[in-house]
Write a protein that holds these residues in place. Structure first.
Motif, short mmCIF file in Angstrom:
data_model
loop_
_atom_site.label_atom_id
_atom_site.label_comp_id
_atom_site.label_asym_id
_atom_site.label_seq_id
_atom_site.Cartn_x
_atom_site.Cartn_y
_atom_site.Cartn_z
N LEU A 24 1.64 -5.05 -5.26
CA LEU A 24 2.30 -3.74 -5.43
C LEU A 24 3.43 -3.58 -4.41
CD1 LEU A 24 -0.91 -1.52 -5.84
CD2 LEU A 24 0.32 -2.85 -7.57
N THR A 25 4.06 -4.70 -4.06
CA THR A 25 5.18 -4.64 -3.12
C THR A 25 6.45 -4.25 -3.89
OG1 THR A 25 5.68 -6.98 -3.43
CG2 THR A 25 4.12 -6.43 -1.67
N LYS B 128 -4.83 -18.24 -5.85
CA LYS B 128 -5.27 -16.92 -6.34
C LYS B 128 -4.60 -16.60 -7.68
CE LYS B 128 -7.00 -16.56 -2.20
NZ LYS B 128 -8.41 -17.00 -2.01
N HIS B 129 -5.32 -15.86 -8.52
CA HIS B 129 -4.70 -15.22 -9.68
C HIS B 129 -3.83 -14.07 -9.17
CE1 HIS B 129 -7.53 -17.45 -12.14
NE2 HIS B 129 -8.54 -16.91 -11.47
N VAL B 130 -2.81 -13.70 -9.95
CA VAL B 130 -1.89 -12.66 -9.49
C VAL B 130 -1.63 -11.65 -10.60
CG1 VAL B 130 0.46 -12.17 -8.69
CG2 VAL B 130 -0.72 -14.20 -7.86
N TRP B 131 -1.70 -10.36 -10.21
CA TRP B 131 -1.17 -9.28 -11.07
C TRP B 131 0.01 -8.67 -10.32
CZ3 TRP B 131 -1.31 -7.11 -15.78
CH2 TRP B 131 -0.75 -5.84 -15.93
N ASN B 132 1.20 -8.73 -10.91
CA ASN B 132 2.41 -8.19 -10.27
C ASN B 132 2.75 -6.83 -10.86
OD1 ASN B 132 3.23 -10.29 -8.58
ND2 ASN B 132 5.30 -10.32 -9.43
N GLU B 133 3.16 -5.89 -10.03
CA GLU B 133 3.81 -4.72 -10.61
C GLU B 133 5.13 -5.19 -11.23
OE1 GLU B 133 4.39 -1.95 -11.82
OE2 GLU B 133 2.46 -1.03 -11.58
N CYS C 30 0.83 -1.22 0.00
CA CYS C 30 0.00 0.00 0.00
C CYS C 30 0.86 1.25 0.00
CB CYS C 30 -0.94 -0.03 1.21
SG CYS C 30 -2.14 -1.36 1.08
N GLY C 31 1.90 1.27 -0.83
CA GLY C 31 2.78 2.44 -0.92
C GLY C 31 2.31 3.39 -2.00
#
Ligand SMILES: NC(=O)c1ccc[n+]([C@@H]2O[C@H](COP(=O)([O-])OP(=O)(O)OC[C@H]3O[C@@H](n4cnc5c(N)ncnc54)[C@H](O)[C@@H]3O)[C@@H](O)[C@H]2O)c1
Length: 321
Positions: free
Chosen positions: A74-75, A92-97, A14-15
């Protein structure tokens, strides 16, 4: 993704960039943001409160939270693989930054893990789905520049420590100009030329330390652990070649420079870090003028964010198996 209602989402990290994601994701009717997680519990709680999200806590709690189907990761780059692996293990499905991971072998292992688990794994940059880059892709496919031969890109700046309040990670493994901004440029070239076959590069570092320029830590000096100037040459499977430059060492900012040269013309592509922008074409044998073509199609981000329905949302087309 098989479910029929809005997709349940947990945001992990949460940055700074969460302030870009959360207003958009909470506006899409096809997403239901249920949980905010962060190592810093206060930060997770604050972001949940700011965007009207019902729950906050740790990654483990996010993965157990009812109806969470997608983890938006969003880490920091060094944590991308660890968080994604945990999420995939929880189904879980994943969306990575970006970057997907800091190491190609770990990235491939993550893709294999997702395939085995039958979940989708996607990664920024999603700007390749925006109107600007998609219009360029369509024009090139229609033969607007003849056969694409070569690419030329440039991104240089004094570095992000002046504006990012916690810029240390941007000078550690997994970042630097290559991993932080390179994904936008490499993804654009891959969209046009396909997979890369060979890469050669040189890296330099102008300063061993930098000073934080904004926020509560302004004035603090920190170490630089990665090259801050990278020049790369890439040869693509299909025969194309590209020259790329990424630098945080230049007092002179220049960014968003992407030119594709074909047998008939050179095309200047919109900034790959943006969703919109004009396309310019300079044809062989003409005078020195450029033809400007506005981008067309759906965009996302900033003022242009639209309420997309589940069936028209473009997110799933960015996902890789
Ligand atoms: N800031 C930008 O303009 C920007 C733009 C595009 C992409 N990105 C990408 O977004 C990501 C985050 O960048 P940022 O600028 O928001 O960084 P940031 O330092 O502002 O925030 C990162 C947050 O992740 C949390 N975190 C780190 N490891 C964690 C873990 N293992 N589990 C849970 N939380 C964890 C931190 O506590 C922090 O709150 C990076 O991959 C960056 O490349 C940032």
């Amino acid at each position: 993704m098989a479910s029929s209602g809005p997709l349940g989402v947990a945001v992990v990290g949460c940055g700074m960039i969460s302030d870009e994601y959360l207003p958009h994701m909470t506006a899409f009717p096809d997403l239901n943001v249920l949980f905010c997680a962060d190592l810093d519990q206060t930060r997770a709680k604050d972001q949940a409160a700011r965007y009207g999200i019902g729950a906050s806590g740790t990654l483990a709690q996010a993965l157990e939270y009812p109806d969470v189907e997608l983890v938006v990761n969003l880490t920091l780059p060094v944590s991308h693989a660890e968080v994604a692996t945990a999420a995939i293990s929880a189904g879980k499905h994943v969306w990575n930054e970006k970057p997907l991971t800091t190491d190609p072998a770990i990235g491939r292992a993550l893709l294999a893990q997702a395939a085995r688990a039958g979940v989708q794994l996607g990664c920024a940059p999603d700007t390749v789905l925006g109107a600007g880059l998609q219009t360029a892709r369509r024009l090139i496919a229609q033969g607007a520049i003849g056969t694409p031969q070569t690419g030329l890109t440039l991104m240089q700046s004094p570095g992000p420590e002046s504006w990012h309040p916690s810029p240390e990670f941007l000078f550690q493994p997994g970042a630097g100009p290559l991993f932080d901004l390179g994904p936008y440029y490499f993804s654009t070239l891959a969209m046009i030329f396909g997979p890369a076959q060979r890469v050669a590069a040189v890296g330099r570092q102008a300063q061993g330390t930098r000073v934080i320029g904004s926020g509560p830590k302004a004035g603090i000096e920190f170490g630089v652990e990665v090259p801050t100037h990278v020049g790369a040459l890439v040869e693509y499977d299909g025969g194309g070649a590209a020259s790329l430059l990424f630098s945080f060492d230049s007092p002179l900012p220049r960014h968003g420079f992407v030119e594709i040269t074909g047998t008939e013309a050179t095309m200047a592509i919109p900034d790959p870090n943006q969703f919109d922008g004009d396309i310019r074409i300079h044809r062989r044998g003409r005078d020195s003028s450029w033809e400007t073509i506005p981008s067309a199609g759906a965009s996302a981000g900033g003022a242009t964010v639209r309420k997309l329905s589940r069936t028209t949302a473009s997110s799933s087309s960015a996902l890789v198996p």
